[in-house]
Design a protein around this motif. Sequence first.
Motif, PDB file in Angstrom:
ATOM      1  N   GLN A 119       0.975  -0.946  -0.005  1.00 54.24           N
ATOM      2  CA  GLN A 119       0.049  -0.008  -0.033  1.00 54.24           C
ATOM      3  C   GLN A 119       0.837   1.163  -0.120  1.00 54.24           C
ATOM      4  OE1 GLN A 119      -3.196   0.611  -0.104  1.00 54.24           O
ATOM      5  NE2 GLN A 119      -3.365   2.355   0.483  1.00 54.24           N
ATOM      6  N   PHE A 120       1.965   1.279   1.032  1.00 56.63           N
ATOM      7  CA  PHE A 120       2.743   2.611   1.044  1.00 56.63           C
ATOM      8  C   PHE A 120       3.815   2.499  -0.177  1.00 56.63           C
ATOM      9  CE2 PHE A 120       0.785   2.390   5.022  1.00 56.63           C
ATOM     10  CZ  PHE A 120       0.586   3.610   5.202  1.00 56.63           C
ATOM     11  N   TYR A 121       4.406   1.406  -0.556  1.00 60.75           N
ATOM     12  CA  TYR A 121       5.588   1.526  -1.404  1.00 60.75           C
ATOM     13  C   TYR A 121       5.337   1.232  -2.720  1.00 60.75           C
ATOM     14  CZ  TYR A 121       7.919   2.108   3.069  1.00 60.75           C
ATOM     15  OH  TYR A 121       8.152   2.324   4.351  1.00 60.75           O
ATOM     16  N   ALA A 122       4.279   0.543  -2.958  1.00 62.10           N
ATOM     17  CA  ALA A 122       3.867   0.242  -4.429  1.00 62.10           C
ATOM     18  C   ALA A 122       2.315   0.401  -4.742  1.00 62.10           C
ATOM     19  CB  ALA A 122       4.269  -1.332  -4.540  1.00 62.10           C
ATOM     20  N   PRO A 123       1.897   1.470  -4.523  1.00 61.94           N
ATOM     21  CA  PRO A 123       0.577   2.071  -4.708  1.00 61.94           C
ATOM     22  C   PRO A 123      -0.159   1.415  -5.983  1.00 61.94           C
ATOM     23  CG  PRO A 123       1.883   4.048  -4.599  1.00 61.94           C
ATOM     24  CD  PRO A 123       2.794   2.742  -4.454  1.00 61.94           C
ATOM     25  N   VAL A 124       0.560   0.942  -6.754  1.00 59.53           N
ATOM     26  CA  VAL A 124      -0.071   0.274  -8.324  1.00 59.53           C
ATOM     27  C   VAL A 124      -0.612  -1.099  -7.896  1.00 59.53           C
ATOM     28  CG1 VAL A 124       2.141  -1.074  -8.917  1.00 59.53           C
ATOM     29  CG2 VAL A 124       0.457  -0.191 -10.598  1.00 59.53           C
ATOM     30  N   THR A 125      -0.255  -1.508  -6.711  1.00 62.34           N
ATOM     31  CA  THR A 125      -1.008  -2.774  -6.362  1.00 62.34           C
ATOM     32  C   THR A 125      -2.208  -2.441  -5.557  1.00 62.34           C
ATOM     33  OG1 THR A 125       0.311  -2.825  -4.147  1.00 62.34           O
ATOM     34  CG2 THR A 125       1.474  -3.857  -6.112  1.00 62.34           C
ATOM     35  N   TYR A 126      -2.627  -1.344  -5.402  1.00 64.77           N
ATOM     36  CA  TYR A 126      -4.045  -0.854  -4.811  1.00 64.77           C
ATOM     37  C   TYR A 126      -5.222  -1.718  -5.387  1.00 64.77           C
ATOM     38  CZ  TYR A 126      -7.720   1.203  -2.571  1.00 64.77           C
ATOM     39  OH  TYR A 126      -9.115   1.664  -1.756  1.00 64.77           O
ATOM     40  N   PRO A 127      -5.231  -1.990  -6.608  1.00 63.41           N
ATOM     41  CA  PRO A 127      -6.437  -2.817  -7.142  1.00 63.41           C
ATOM     42  C   PRO A 127      -6.537  -3.939  -6.695  1.00 63.41           C
ATOM     43  CG  PRO A 127      -5.661  -1.431  -9.092  1.00 63.41           C
ATOM     44  CD  PRO A 127      -4.569  -1.242  -7.745  1.00 63.41           C
ATOM     45  N   PHE A 128      -5.465  -4.622  -6.417  1.00 61.01           N
ATOM     46  CA  PHE A 128      -5.237  -6.175  -5.963  1.00 61.01           C
ATOM     47  C   PHE A 128      -5.712  -6.275  -4.458  1.00 61.01           C
ATOM     48  CE2 PHE A 128      -2.354  -9.011  -3.720  1.00 61.01           C
ATOM     49  CZ  PHE A 128      -2.904 -10.257  -3.896  1.00 61.01           C
ATOM     50  N   ILE A 129      -5.195  -5.049  -3.665  1.00 60.83           N
ATOM     51  CA  ILE A 129      -5.639  -5.118  -2.237  1.00 60.83           C
ATOM     52  C   ILE A 129      -7.079  -4.623  -2.273  1.00 60.83           C
ATOM     53  CG2 ILE A 129      -5.160  -3.502   0.010  1.00 60.83           C
ATOM     54  CD1 ILE A 129      -2.389  -3.197  -1.043  1.00 60.83           C
ATOM     55  N   LEU A 130      -7.772  -3.989  -3.195  1.00 55.46           N
ATOM     56  CA  LEU A 130      -9.033  -3.748  -2.873  1.00 55.46           C
ATOM     57  C   LEU A 130      -9.880  -5.052  -3.573  1.00 55.46           C
ATOM     58  CD1 LEU A 130     -11.052  -1.688  -2.461  1.00 55.46           C
ATOM     59  CD2 LEU A 130     -11.299  -1.117  -4.906  1.00 55.46           C
ATOM     60  N   LEU A 131      -9.167  -5.799  -4.247  1.00 55.27           N
ATOM     61  CA  LEU A 131     -10.038  -6.932  -4.703  1.00 55.27           C
ATOM     62  C   LEU A 131     -10.053  -7.929  -3.599  1.00 55.27           C
ATOM     63  CD1 LEU A 131     -10.934  -8.882  -7.251  1.00 55.27           C
ATOM     64  CD2 LEU A 131      -8.731  -9.594  -7.087  1.00 55.27           C
ATOM     65  N   LEU A 132      -8.804  -7.923  -2.771  1.00 47.93           N
ATOM     66  CA  LEU A 132      -8.899  -8.928  -1.766  1.00 47.93           C
ATOM     67  C   LEU A 132      -9.975  -8.554  -0.531  1.00 47.93           C
ATOM     68  CD1 LEU A 132      -4.840  -9.683  -1.193  1.00 47.93           C
ATOM     69  CD2 LEU A 132      -6.869 -11.323  -1.946  1.00 47.93           C
ATOM     70  N   ALA A 133      -9.991  -7.141  -0.470  1.00 50.19           N
ATOM     71  CA  ALA A 133     -10.970  -6.446   0.636  1.00 50.19           C
ATOM     72  C   ALA A 133     -12.477  -6.800   0.077  1.00 50.19           C
ATOM     73  CB  ALA A 133     -10.610  -4.851   0.811  1.00 50.19           C
ATOM     74  N   VAL A 134     -12.629  -6.756  -1.089  1.00 50.22           N
ATOM     75  CA  VAL A 134     -14.100  -7.030  -1.615  1.00 50.22           C
ATOM     76  C   VAL A 134     -14.427  -8.343  -1.361  1.00 50.22           C
ATOM     77  CG1 VAL A 134     -15.574  -7.019  -3.548  1.00 50.22           C
ATOM     78  CG2 VAL A 134     -14.204  -4.963  -3.148  1.00 50.22           C
ATOM     79  N   ALA A 135     -13.357  -9.307  -1.521  1.00 49.26           N
ATOM     80  CA  ALA A 135     -13.525 -10.753  -1.680  1.00 49.26           C
ATOM     81  C   ALA A 135     -13.554 -11.161  -0.023  1.00 49.26           C
ATOM     82  CB  ALA A 135     -12.344 -11.606  -2.135  1.00 49.26           C
ATOM     83  N   GLY A 136     -12.944 -10.355   0.791  1.00 52.10           N
ATOM     84  CA  GLY A 136     -13.018 -10.567   2.277  1.00 52.10           C
ATOM     85  C   GLY A 136     -14.551 -10.187   2.713  1.00 52.10           C
ATOM     86  N   ILE A 137     -15.013  -9.240   2.171  1.00 55.62           N
ATOM     87  CA  ILE A 137     -16.298  -8.681   2.614  1.00 55.62           C
ATOM     88  C   ILE A 137     -17.562  -9.998   2.272  1.00 55.62           C
ATOM     89  CG2 ILE A 137     -18.516  -7.218   2.314  1.00 55.62           C
ATOM     90  CD1 ILE A 137     -16.163  -5.178   2.033  1.00 55.62           C
ATOM     91  N   ALA A 138     -17.266 -10.321   0.902  1.00 51.23           N
ATOM     92  CA  ALA A 138     -18.133 -11.463   0.340  1.00 51.23           C
ATOM     93  C   ALA A 138     -17.980 -12.651   1.307  1.00 51.23           C
ATOM     94  CB  ALA A 138     -17.861 -11.669  -1.063  1.00 51.23           C
TER      95      ALA A 138
END
Length: 114
Positions: free
Chosen positions: A84-103
């Motif tokens: 999140q802090f050092y490679a912000p380009v990975t944010y879509p991957f992090i967001l995808l995991l978060a959405v999957a976590g909610i599901a």
Amino acid sequence: MITWIELFILALASFRLTHLLVYDDIMEWLRKPFLSVTYVTDENGNVSRITEPRGKGLRYWLGSLISCHWCTGIWCATLLTALQFYAPVTYPFILLLAVAGIAALIETYLLRKM
């Protein structure tokens, strides 16, 4: 500084990645070299999953790590926070995991209500 929503997203993503690595069938290929898994059924028909690390040294250590959601969780949280802090380009991957976590949480809740 991190906002509360970023913290929430990172927490959900860490939860989902941890669960993926420690429990989900799709990642069994990754765990198999490091863990021995057996299933035991008690007299009530409840099935328990027993995991034991294989080998010695690094193999044993990795087996111990990947069999424990508390242990794996801290490393997943570290990885995702660093991304999140050092490679912000990975944010879509992090967001995808978060959405999957909610599901996953919703599905777990709904299954317990049935």
